[in-house]
Design a protein around this motif. Structure first.
Motif, short mmCIF file in Angstrom:
data_model
loop_
_atom_site.label_atom_id
_atom_site.label_comp_id
_atom_site.label_asym_id
_atom_site.label_seq_id
_atom_site.Cartn_x
_atom_site.Cartn_y
_atom_site.Cartn_z
N UNK A 186 -19.65 2.56 10.22
CA UNK A 186 -18.30 2.07 9.71
C UNK A 186 -17.20 2.48 10.49
N UNK A 187 -16.78 3.55 10.56
CA UNK A 187 -15.71 4.12 11.44
C UNK A 187 -16.06 3.79 12.84
N UNK A 188 -17.23 3.80 13.53
CA UNK A 188 -17.24 3.10 14.91
C UNK A 188 -17.01 1.59 14.99
N UNK A 189 -17.34 0.95 13.96
CA UNK A 189 -16.84 -0.41 13.76
C UNK A 189 -15.27 -0.69 13.96
N UNK A 190 -14.51 -0.14 13.25
CA UNK A 190 -13.10 -0.33 13.22
C UNK A 190 -12.61 0.33 14.48
N UNK A 191 -12.93 1.55 15.18
CA UNK A 191 -12.39 2.04 16.41
C UNK A 191 -12.93 1.27 17.58
N UNK A 192 -14.13 0.73 17.43
CA UNK A 192 -14.36 -0.12 18.69
C UNK A 192 -13.72 -1.35 18.76
N UNK A 207 -6.12 4.34 11.95
CA UNK A 207 -7.44 3.67 11.62
C UNK A 207 -8.62 4.37 11.48
N UNK A 208 -8.56 5.86 11.90
CA UNK A 208 -9.72 6.54 11.82
C UNK A 208 -9.71 7.02 10.27
N UNK A 209 -8.72 7.32 9.96
CA UNK A 209 -8.65 7.95 8.54
C UNK A 209 -8.75 6.82 7.41
N UNK A 262 -14.52 5.47 -6.14
CA UNK A 262 -14.41 4.38 -5.34
C UNK A 262 -12.73 3.83 -5.19
N UNK A 263 -12.28 3.65 -6.41
CA UNK A 263 -10.62 3.09 -6.44
C UNK A 263 -9.74 4.21 -5.84
N UNK A 264 -9.97 5.59 -6.02
CA UNK A 264 -9.06 6.48 -5.19
C UNK A 264 -9.10 6.51 -3.68
N UNK A 265 -10.62 6.18 -3.09
CA UNK A 265 -10.80 5.92 -1.88
C UNK A 265 -10.16 4.54 -1.20
N UNK A 266 -9.94 3.67 -2.15
CA UNK A 266 -9.26 2.59 -1.67
C UNK A 266 -7.86 2.65 -1.51
N UNK A 267 -7.25 3.30 -2.58
CA UNK A 267 -5.80 3.83 -2.50
C UNK A 267 -5.71 4.65 -1.19
N UNK A 268 -6.38 5.35 -0.90
CA UNK A 268 -6.28 6.28 0.38
C UNK A 268 -6.21 5.56 1.56
N UNK A 269 -7.29 4.47 1.64
CA UNK A 269 -7.34 3.63 2.55
C UNK A 269 -6.16 2.84 3.04
N UNK A 270 -5.49 2.23 1.75
CA UNK A 270 -4.46 1.57 2.01
C UNK A 270 -3.19 2.46 2.47
N UNK A 271 -3.29 3.54 1.90
CA UNK A 271 -2.01 4.39 2.14
C UNK A 271 -2.06 4.74 3.74
N UNK A 272 -3.29 4.72 4.17
CA UNK A 272 -3.49 5.07 5.78
C UNK A 272 -2.96 4.25 6.69
N UNK A 273 -2.92 2.77 6.04
CA UNK A 273 -2.44 1.54 6.86
C UNK A 273 -1.15 1.38 6.70
#
Length: 295
Positions: A186-192, A207-209, A262-273
């Protein structure tokens, strides 16, 4: 901007065409192997990894004509991993994407060769088209996918998974396993997807985070769905994790806490962006999709 559903459908349709073009036709020798390769890849799947590649490309201004090939390479690695994962020596499943698994529909030897051939084709694609602004970046893309698929990525995570059956893992150990087994690709998908455009170090770090958060969240939700969703909805055999005594986020944390994680990880993902602005809109929508999906 088109709505999320229309965008995903357009990307999925595009990828079906691109993958069908890259896969050898079943009319040429060896016909049975080529037929099985097409059976394994076409006509099913959420195409989450290509969607992530296209969404990341929005951030770096990459053209869809480049991204579609990088996305195809990632999806072929994913498809190969599913073919091998379903085999009797691994998770031993008879159903994938609502139809018989490759080793059931064909045979075990063919399934092994399908996985081998799909992996080779993925790297053929990365080497066959100009996907980046310079050769050095494209070489990094090849290296990134190789590492994501290998012993320090997906294959290594699968090895840890197989060795962990029937053994108690703590949260750190479980996370380490899934960072490799599910998260690496999944990380590779984003970075590629991002590397097909103009990617700064700051954007790459964000993007990596994001990708690491989404990779873990995807697995957490998968574990919840395996415990709660019916086979007909999943398109694969439900309840196999518990039946095989495999360590999961549900077995370790329980369903309620797993959903909270899962919700915490979503929040972290949104914060990274947060600093990437409107171009990251599709990535935000995909984070929501990963968490809220029912299949």
């Amino acid at each position: 901007m088109t709505d999320f559903s229309a965008w995903t459908q357009a990307c999925q349709t595009r990828m079906e065409s691109v993958l069908a073009e890259w896969l050898p036709p079943s009319s040429i020798a060896p016909q049975r192997l080529h037929e099985a390769m097409r059976y394994a890849v076409l006509g099913g799947g959420k195409r989450v990894r290509p969607l992530l590649a296209f969404a990341a490309a929005d951030v770096t201004g990459a053209t869809p004509e480049r991204v579609q090939h990088a996305a195809a390479a990632v999806e072929l690695i994913h498809a190969y991993s599913l073919v091998h994962d379903d085999m009797p020596a691994m998770d031993d499943d008879a159903l994938r994407r609502g139809k018989p698994t490759v080793h059931v529909e064909f045979d075990e030897a063919t399934a092994l060769l399908v996985g081998d051939a799909l992996q080779s084709l993925a790297f053929d694609i990365l080497a066959s088209r100009a996907l980046a602004d310079d050769a050095a970046t494209q070489l990094k893309m090849v290296q990134l996918l190789a590492q994501a698929a290998g012993s320090r990525g997906m294959a290594g995570g699968q090895a840890i998974d197989l060795a962990s059956v029937g053994k108690p893992l703590d949260l750190t150990e479980l996370e380490f396993m899934h960072i490799h087994k599910t998260g690496a690709l999944i990380r590779a998908s984003v970075l590629l997807g991002a590397q097909c455009g103009t990617l700064s170090d700051t954007t790459a770090a964000a993007l990596d985070h994001y990708a690491k958060c989404i990779g873990l969240a995807f697995q957490v939700v998968d574990d919840v769905l395996d415990a709660e969703a019916p086979t007909a909805t999943l398109g694969k055999t439900a309840g196999k994790d518990a039946a095989n005594n495999k360590p999961t986020y549900v077995s370790l944390l329980g369903t309620t806490r797993a959903r909270e994680l899962a919700q915490e990880l979503r929040a972290d993902a949104h914060a990274a962006l947060a600093e990437l602005g409107p171009p990251a809109a599709r990535l935000r929508q995909l984070a929501d999709f990963v968490i809220e999906r029912t299949f």
